[in-house]
Design an enzyme around this catalytic site. Structure first.
Site, mmCIF file in Angstrom:
data_model
loop_
_atom_site.group_PDB
_atom_site.id
_atom_site.type_symbol
_atom_site.label_atom_id
_atom_site.label_comp_id
_atom_site.label_asym_id
_atom_site.label_seq_id
_atom_site.Cartn_x
_atom_site.Cartn_y
_atom_site.Cartn_z
ATOM 1 C CB THR A 10 -0.726 0.148 1.014
ATOM 2 O OG1 THR A 10 -1.779 1.272 1.054
ATOM 3 C CG2 THR A 10 -0.216 0.068 2.448
ATOM 4 C CG ASN A 12 -3.716 5.276 2.992
ATOM 5 O OD1 ASN A 12 -3.395 5.743 4.087
ATOM 6 N ND2 ASN A 12 -4.886 5.799 2.394
ATOM 7 C CE LYS A 15 -6.248 1.944 2.084
ATOM 8 N NZ LYS A 15 -6.209 1.083 0.696
ATOM 9 C CD GLU A 40 -5.500 1.644 -6.385
ATOM 10 O OE1 GLU A 40 -4.746 2.092 -5.946
ATOM 11 O OE2 GLU A 40 -6.792 2.096 -6.324
ATOM 12 C CG ASP A 68 -9.378 -0.750 -3.711
ATOM 13 O OD1 ASP A 68 -8.571 0.381 -3.676
ATOM 14 O OD2 ASP A 68 -10.455 -0.577 -4.451
ATOM 15 C CB SER A 69 -11.070 0.714 1.868
ATOM 16 O OG SER A 69 -9.610 1.397 1.726
ATOM 17 C CB ALA A 147 -9.562 10.070 3.675
ATOM 18 C CE1 TYR A 148 -13.211 9.506 0.960
ATOM 19 C CE2 TYR A 148 -14.788 11.580 0.882
ATOM 20 C CZ TYR A 148 -13.707 10.914 0.286
ATOM 21 O OH TYR A 148 -13.495 10.690 -1.236
HETATM 22 O O1 LIG Z 1 -11.742 8.729 5.864
HETATM 23 C C1 LIG Z 1 -11.445 7.598 5.545
HETATM 24 N N1 LIG Z 1 -11.166 6.407 6.313
HETATM 25 C C2 LIG Z 1 -10.738 5.570 5.949
HETATM 26 O O2 LIG Z 1 -10.669 4.768 7.170
HETATM 27 C C3 LIG Z 1 -10.668 5.039 4.818
HETATM 28 N N2 LIG Z 1 -10.447 3.978 4.111
HETATM 29 C C4 LIG Z 1 -10.296 4.306 2.858
HETATM 30 N N3 LIG Z 1 -10.735 5.618 2.587
HETATM 31 C C5 LIG Z 1 -10.981 6.438 1.454
HETATM 32 O O3 LIG Z 1 -10.882 5.461 0.134
HETATM 33 C C6 LIG Z 1 -9.825 5.682 -0.361
HETATM 34 C C7 LIG Z 1 -9.241 4.375 -0.589
HETATM 35 O O4 LIG Z 1 -8.546 4.168 -1.833
HETATM 36 P P1 LIG Z 1 -7.493 2.909 -1.880
HETATM 37 O O5 LIG Z 1 -8.064 1.895 -1.063
HETATM 38 O O6 LIG Z 1 -7.267 2.939 -3.406
HETATM 39 O O7 LIG Z 1 -6.376 3.681 -1.022
HETATM 40 P P2 LIG Z 1 -5.256 4.425 -1.489
HETATM 41 O O8 LIG Z 1 -5.081 4.781 -2.650
HETATM 42 O O9 LIG Z 1 -5.434 5.716 -0.356
HETATM 43 O O10 LIG Z 1 -3.982 3.529 -1.045
HETATM 44 P P3 LIG Z 1 -3.321 2.148 -1.678
HETATM 45 O O11 LIG Z 1 -3.749 1.179 -0.715
HETATM 46 O O12 LIG Z 1 -4.055 1.871 -2.821
HETATM 47 O O13 LIG Z 1 -1.984 2.549 -1.828
HETATM 48 C C8 LIG Z 1 -8.515 6.446 0.438
HETATM 49 O O14 LIG Z 1 -7.675 7.217 -0.116
HETATM 50 C C9 LIG Z 1 -9.570 7.326 1.413
HETATM 51 O O15 LIG Z 1 -9.944 8.304 0.526
HETATM 52 C C10 LIG Z 1 -10.728 6.091 3.829
HETATM 53 N N4 LIG Z 1 -11.261 7.389 4.083
HETATM 54 MG MG LIG Z 2 -5.370 3.081 -4.154
#
Ligand SMILES: O=c1[nH]c(=O)c2ncn([C@@H]3O[C@H](COP(=O)(O)OP(=O)(O)OP(=O)(O)O)[C@@H](O)[C@H]3O)c2[nH]1
Ligand SMILES: [Mg+2]
EC number: 3.6.1.66
Length: 191
Positions: A10, A12, A15, A40, A68-69, A147-148
């Site tokens: 990841t 992020n 996470k 992605e 992915d979330s 984020a949210y």
């Molecule tokens: O307020 C939040 N609390 C959370 O707990 C949460 N989990 C996911 N998210 C949102 O959904 C996107 C995931 O996108 P995503 O799964 O592609 O992750 P990402 O691109 O940030 O990192 P990666 O794992 O892909 O490298 C993220 O950027 C966030 O905007 C969250 N927002």
């Molecule tokens: Mg992502």
């Protein structure tokens, strides 16, 4: 006992921090976060996770998982959903609250969903988690979330995720629910 190593791919860091809290008492397994990018694809969280972890396993040939979330608002037909990251980086929480003006009570229902995709020599497994709640009327943040989190009030709570500590959030989050299922599965696999 030699530790089995599993990669968490990841980019992020939030996470990673939450996964470390959630998986802290995993026995005999060491989780190693790596920022290994993967394509992605446009699709559901399940499709992105499955495609991503398959791609990464074919590259590193080691046990690896991705997550992915997304944040889904029911009255907005699931928006921002799989575009959560892009929407957060563009209109952000102020933009979401503007879109939600005039909606009240049950009309503000939303949920976070997480799909963990794990792959090893036995193939791919997906683990899902959802946490339901409401979009708050204002941004409420004590600096803990990302984020949210500052506009999401989980069911049974009156604080937003961002007003809770990371530990409190991680007791009930979508990430907790998905990673708990992953933990149960992987611990059974251990010799
Ligand atoms: O307020 C939040 N609390 C959370 O707990 C949460 N989990 C996911 N998210 C949102 O959904 C996107 C995931 O996108 P995503 O799964 O592609 O992750 P990402 O691109 O940030 O990192 P990666 O794992 O892909 O490298 C993220 O950027 C966030 O905007 C969250 N927002
Ligand atoms: Mg992502």
């Amino acid at each position: 006992m030699n530790m089995m190593e599993i990669y968490f791919a990841t980019g992020n860091s939030n996470k990673v921090k939450e996964a470390e809290i959630i998986l802290k008492d995993l026995k005999g397994i060491k989780i190693k976060a790596i920022n290994l990018p993967y394509p992605e694809i446009q699709g559901t969280l399940e499709e992105v996770s499955e495609f991503g972890v398959k791609y990464l396993y074919s590259k590193i040939k080691k046990p690896v998982f991705v997550e992915d979330s997304g944040f889904f608002i029911e009255v907005l037909k699931g928006f921002p959903g799989t575009y959560s990251r892009y929407v957060q980086e563009t209109i952000g929480n102020e933009g979401i609250l503007k879109l939600m003006e005039g909606f009240k009570g049950e009309e503000r229902r939303a949920y976070f969903k997480s799909v963990v995709g794990y792959c090893d020599e036995d193939g791919i497994k997906l683990f899902k988690g959802i946490v339901r709640g409401n979009v708050s009327h204002e941004i409420r943040d004590k600096g803990h979330g990302f984020a949210y989190d500052s506009i999401f009030i989980p069911e049974g709570e009156n604080r937003t995720f961002a007003e809770m500590t990371r530990e409190e959030k991680s007791r009930i989050s979508h990430r907790r629910k998905a990673l708990e299922k992953f933990k149960e599965y992987i611990e059974k696999k251990l010799p």
